[in-house]
Design an enzyme around this catalytic site. Structure first.
Site, mmCIF file in Angstrom:
data_model
loop_
_atom_site.group_PDB
_atom_site.id
_atom_site.type_symbol
_atom_site.label_atom_id
_atom_site.label_comp_id
_atom_site.label_asym_id
_atom_site.label_seq_id
_atom_site.Cartn_x
_atom_site.Cartn_y
_atom_site.Cartn_z
ATOM 1 N N GLU A 48 0.816 -1.211 0.000
ATOM 2 C CA GLU A 48 0.000 0.000 0.000
ATOM 3 C C GLU A 48 0.852 1.263 0.000
ATOM 4 O O GLU A 48 0.488 2.268 -0.607
ATOM 5 C CB GLU A 48 -0.951 0.001 1.200
ATOM 6 N N GLY A 92 10.594 6.797 -6.501
ATOM 7 C CA GLY A 92 10.094 8.134 -6.223
ATOM 8 C C GLY A 92 9.444 8.286 -4.858
ATOM 9 O O GLY A 92 9.237 7.303 -4.146
ATOM 10 N N TYR A 131 -6.048 6.862 3.979
ATOM 11 C CA TYR A 131 -6.227 5.817 2.976
ATOM 12 C C TYR A 131 -5.537 4.510 3.399
ATOM 13 O O TYR A 131 -6.149 3.439 3.422
ATOM 14 C CB TYR A 131 -5.698 6.233 1.595
ATOM 15 N N ASP A 149 -9.156 6.387 -2.125
ATOM 16 C CA ASP A 149 -8.065 6.915 -2.948
ATOM 17 C C ASP A 149 -8.677 7.576 -4.184
ATOM 18 O O ASP A 149 -9.882 7.797 -4.256
ATOM 19 C CB ASP A 149 -7.111 5.782 -3.348
#
Length: 355
Positions: A48, A92, A131, A149
């Site tokens: 996640e 990232g 989330y 989301d």
DNA sequence: AAGGCGGGGGA
DNA sequence: TCCCCAGCCTT
């Protein structure tokens, strides 16, 4: 106390039928993704975090490699941060890796390495927001908590024809309330994952495949025929550009100068070739001030452009030789040693230009 | 509430 | 180009 943003499910909406249609569709078509191998909370957690703002196909190889290297909470907790960043290299949003690392250390220190299933404990862990909290609780622990989301906001904005601006922070609360009202208590995991799978495969931003949609008969936007106008989302402003010299500096042994970035901000704790903001100052003078060594510039050759979410870097490569052995900042490494350090992709673009 | 924080893919 | 993606944190 009165809340004017409350949203009510239409009286005629058949909640049970919606749940059944969504879940049975999900169970029949769900993709065979590596984090669906089992319900290990640690695996769910890692997946996640990686999936935040990142597409499934991008995550898969990173997830496999990461779980192979750090199979349990103990393995990750005992790792060096530089090794964790090396595993995250190229993915990232590196604060995700640093926060996950810190949070897993907390789990080992406070909870015997077991990911807690209590909402309040989980929510306190670094990097777990609304989330991810709902995703872990529902997928790993089968609790009926919303996991809202971008997919879920898009799907629900169409199903219930909600025209609030999904770029606004408070709008997410509306969708959390909606999901609380319609989520399945029998199988919250499949329900939440079904919503996301639907958003990823059918209820896409452009050209939604409504003819294949398992909940078409429940969808108000489809009924009105304006599903492509939803969700409403205000535009973000575009990035500013910054110009740098990218300094490829060798010493007399042919080693390259690299340095570790600061511990906060963009690309924190990753490595780089020195970047000099373009100014009126001559390169040699700037270098002397910051590194305390003399430089002789050989050539300016090659250009790298890199787009971040909020800024654009334009880098002109400068090849130079440094005199002497001593330097105040950074360190010299051989080309072979470069691969031991975590670099962001923009730096790999620069390395490609060097060759 | 707004902005910082990566990188890739699709149209 | 622009938008989007299984968002969170700081201010």
């Amino acid at each position: 106390m009165k809340d004017t943003t409350t949203f009510s499910i239409p009286v005629l909406f058949n909640v049970h039928s919606f749940q059944t249609d969504l879940i049975s569709w999900y169970l029949s078509i769900k993709r065979d993704l590596p984090w669906r191998l089992n319900q290990d909370p640690y695996r769910v957690w890692v997946s996640e975090i990686m999936l935040q703002q990142t597409q499934v196909d991008t995550v898969i190889p990173y997830f496999n490699q990461f779980m192979n290297r750090f199979p349990t909470t103990y393995d990750l907790a005992n790792a060096e941060e530089q090794d964790v960043l090396k595993s995250w290299e190229g993915l990232g949003y590196y604060s995700r890796a640093r926060n996950l690392h810190a949070a897993v250390k907390e789990v080992v220190a406070s909870y015997d390495g077991e990911v807690p299933h209590e909402k309040d404990k989980l929510k306190k862990l670094k990097g777990i927001g609304p989330y991810t909290l709902g995703a872990i609780l529902s997928i790993a622990f089968n609790q009926p908590e919303p996991a809202v989301d971008g997919n879920v906001m898009r799907v629900m904005s169409r199903v219930f024809h909600i025209e609030e601006d999904i770029a606004k922070p408070r709008t997410k609360k509306i969708f959390e309330d909606v999901v609380r009202e319609v989520i399945s208590h029998d199988d919250p995991s499949s329900f939440n994952q079904g919503l996301m799978e639907l958003g990823a495969l059918i209820c896409t931003p452009q050209k939604p495949k409504c003819d294949q949609c398992p909940v078409q008969e429940h969808c108000l936007a489809y009924e009105y025929g304006n599903q492509t106008d939803l969700p409403i989302k205000s535009k973000k402003k575009k990035q500013k550009q910054t110009d740098f010299y990218g300094l490829i500096i060798q010493n007399k042994h042919g080693e390259l100068l690299i340095q570790k970035r600061p511990s906060e901000g963009l690309l924190a704790n990753l490595w780089e070739f020195p970047l000099m903001p373009k100014s009126e100052l001559p390169i040699e003078e700037w270098f002397k001030q910051h590194y305390g060594a003399d430089l002789s510039v050989n050539a300016k050759r090659g250009q790298v452009r890199h787009v971040f979410s909020h800024v654009i870097w334009n880098i002109e490569l400068v090849f130079a030789q440094v005199e002497g052995e001593e330097i105040d900042y950074g360190q010299f490494v051989t080309a072979d040693q470069l691969k031991e350090y975590p670099f962001p992709n923009v730096q790999y673009k620069m390395m490609d230009e060097i060759l």
